[in-house]
Scaffold this motif. Structure first.
Motif, PDB file in Angstrom:
ATOM      1  N   ALA A 143       0.827  -1.210   0.000  1.00  0.00           N
ATOM      2  CA  ALA A 143       0.000   0.000   0.000  1.00  0.00           C
ATOM      3  C   ALA A 143       0.860   1.258   0.000  1.00  0.00           C
ATOM      4  N   ILE A 144       1.966   1.211   0.720  1.00  0.00           N
ATOM      5  CA  ILE A 144       2.865   2.364   0.765  1.00  0.00           C
ATOM      6  C   ILE A 144       3.390   2.668  -0.638  1.00  0.00           C
ATOM      7  N   GLY A 145       3.783   1.624  -1.354  1.00  0.00           N
ATOM      8  CA  GLY A 145       4.226   1.819  -2.737  1.00  0.00           C
ATOM      9  C   GLY A 145       3.094   2.318  -3.627  1.00  0.00           C
ATOM     10  N   PHE A 146       1.927   1.760  -3.416  1.00  0.00           N
ATOM     11  CA  PHE A 146       0.771   2.139  -4.234  1.00  0.00           C
ATOM     12  C   PHE A 146       0.400   3.606  -4.002  1.00  0.00           C
ATOM     13  N   LEU A 147       0.428   4.025  -2.755  1.00  0.00           N
ATOM     14  CA  LEU A 147       0.133   5.420  -2.427  1.00  0.00           C
ATOM     15  C   LEU A 147       1.091   6.353  -3.156  1.00  0.00           C
ATOM     16  N   SER A 148       2.355   5.949  -3.165  1.00  0.00           N
ATOM     17  CA  SER A 148       3.356   6.773  -3.825  1.00  0.00           C
ATOM     18  C   SER A 148       3.067   6.871  -5.323  1.00  0.00           C
TER      19      SER A 148
END
Lengths: 343, 343
Positions: free
Chosen positions: B257-262
């Motif tokens: 999710a952290i990567g996706f948010l970015s």
DNA sequence: ATTATATTTTTACGCGCGTATATATTTTGA
DNA sequence: TCAAAATATATACGCGCGTAAAAATATAAT
């Protein structure tokens, strides 16, 4: 693989038909035995699942192939990455790495060194916790075991220090920020545990003055290693209280910057370069996460590769020459500007 | 503290005026010697800096107080936090924790267990890598050493398993997302290394169907443990290719999710709840970083405290009763919804 | 084939500590 | 005060392996 259970070197000597001292010699250095003997041993090794007891091995050995790697904090991806890098060099050089983390605790750091001592390591690569480290006991350790310090320096401790040139790296990003916008304020912890932080503070002040600007230090409270939390909490306060005299903030390290970015976002401040942005934020270290922040974090990268390679090489030279360095060698590597979205 | 250098237990026995077997007994269990003797030893301990060689100690002991803690990946803050939690329980119970990370490498995992075996541990708390783990050799290990699995299960391996109830937790967040907006798509790796991921996938599908929605799986390529990178890269692709049939994405774990948010940020997609937002993103685990993302990440928290406490307790019971559990006990803890800014 | 050299085997002891047993010393209880 | 129980000591051996020295064997060189 036979199912006969081999429980020690005697057993393995029996089944392989080779005397135990020769087996022992082989495991110490495979090339120290005659080629034909070596082949016989290795053939037996294929059939029987044996490997010597690591701890018993080190018990009475003059010198082992063990190399200790001690880092301040295991859970910090920054140090985890450095450790992995150093570890690879150690393995390539034919040594056996033993990695230990100190969890930011000076007592744990000393205990790690004590534990390492029991393994009779050929040498140790130590990234100290920093200001809180028990310098005297670390120095005592270094008297007995060849030790190379990296990442954080402790004056006159260890045979050498390899780190980064904070003066250059901070100068680089300060210069960049001044050239492309308002001069930065410096966001940092008031009493940082890491000596690099103090060097960076001074470097910031010097750079600013050299460029004809007035330094502006934002020194926040906070203890421990939860830098993101500190960056967030204190960043929120700084923003809410309108303590910023500039639209540009240089954080002492990326983890603080990550927290600060989050605070800015919460306060509806758009961070970045364009005219639509209210704030520029930069960090330092090129933390593994800094490429996934929003926006991605402009920072200065440490030359991990060079630092870990040089640290390892220095230690191996020390081990090979079997003599202590005549003078303590300090090597600092330059950082590189990593331009991303935040500044 | 005297400056006389004590190098082993014999030396310490001499200076303390107590026989070595009694000293040995004391270090094994301080209460097993007479009170007056104990005081004499402890007085000597204050004057002389001695502590027994940890490795020699374990060499010939029937049973030690060592407890191994093995986690899949040291550098993952999620596991680092769990490990720290478990470690505290172990210390409180009077045992000595030995923490090892497997770096996502099944061979390293086995080597960690082999190394632990040499320390004759009273028991081991193992969070396996998962699908790639060498189940057979782990099972072999469990035959010799009482082992409790946590975090990730391997069927029928170990005396017990303590983990989280992925069914409940995924159900919880799916229900929440459906109730407050469009039903979520599920963003995950096609071939995840962690068995929890598979459970979550199924739980997602079931929850969606139960609520009368069509499940939509977005299964992306990617190997290894660099989840943020995978989330970012594949998230970018998904967004760019307009593969999203909904404005809500549930990620299989927080790191994705952290990567996706970015990725969403880079594409100018505003993530969050309000009408001005184009996307909702949720994660799973309550990763230490999830409170610093932009926006902060809505997720399901694992009950770290309960899982680590129960894992430790289960192991201690096993050790105390000195018998293997008659049936393998599986305990799953419910997750809690953590509502933040992203969904 | 014979000698010189390199390697292996035999034997023995060491590392630092656990642990068992017989013996000596304390502590306890009446 | 004296015997019974509890605890400590002396002695000895074990864990798994390193290492030293002398004797035995294999390889290389002539």
């Amino acid at each position: 693989m036979s199912d006969f259970k081999i429980k020690n070197m005697d057993d393995f000597a029996s089944v392989s038909g080779i005397s135990r001292p020769t087996i022992s010699k082989y495991f110490n250095d495979a090339d120290s035995v005659r080629k034909s003997t070596r082949e016989r041993i290795e053939k037996a090794l294929e059939r029987y699942d044996y490997q010597p007891n690591f701890y018993a091995m080190n018990q009475n050995r003059r010198l082992t192939k063990n190399v200790g790697i001690v880092i301040p904090y295991m859970a910090d991806p920054h140090f985890a990455e450095i450790a992995r890098n150093v570890e690879n060099h150690v393995i390539e050089a034919g040594y056996r790495p033993v990695v230990l983390g100190s969890q930011g605790n000076p007592e744990q750091e000393i205990e790690n060194l004590n534990n390492l001592r029991l393994l009779k390591p050929a040498g140790v690569l130590l990234a100290p916790i920093g200001r809180m480290s028990d310098a005297r006991r670390i120095a005592d350790f270094c008297k007995d075991v060849p030790t190379v310090l990296f990442d954080a320096n402790i004056e006159d401790v260890g045979e050498a220090f390899i780190g980064m040139n904070n003066n250059q790296s901070i100068g680089l990003i300060v210069e960049y920020l001044c050239r492309t916008g308002e001069p930065p304020a410096f966001f940092e912890m008031l009493t940082p545990s890491n000596p690099n932080a103090l060097k960076r503070r001074n470097a910031y002040v010097n750079s600013m003055e050299r460029l004809g600007h007035t330094p502006h230090l934002i020194q926040v409270e906070g203890e421990g290693w939860d830098f993101e939390e500190i960056g967030f909490r204190e960043g929120s306060r700084v923003i809410a209280d309108r303590m910023l005299s500039t639209d540009t903030v240089l954080c002492s390290n990326d983890r603080l910057a990550i927290g600060f970015l989050s605070a800015a976002y919460q306060h509806g401040l758009r961070v970045g370069l364009g005219p639509s942005c209210a704030l520029r934020v930069a960090g330092h270290d090129d933390h593994p996460f800094s490429r996934y922040t929003c926006p991605t974090l402009t920072t200065v990268s440490q030359d991990y590769a060079a630092i870990s390679a040089r640290s390892a090489e220095t230690l191996f030279t020390l081990i090979d020459t079997e003599q202590r360095a005549s003078s303590r060698e300090v090597t600092l590597y330059d950082g590189k500007l990593v331009m991303r979205g935040s500044a």
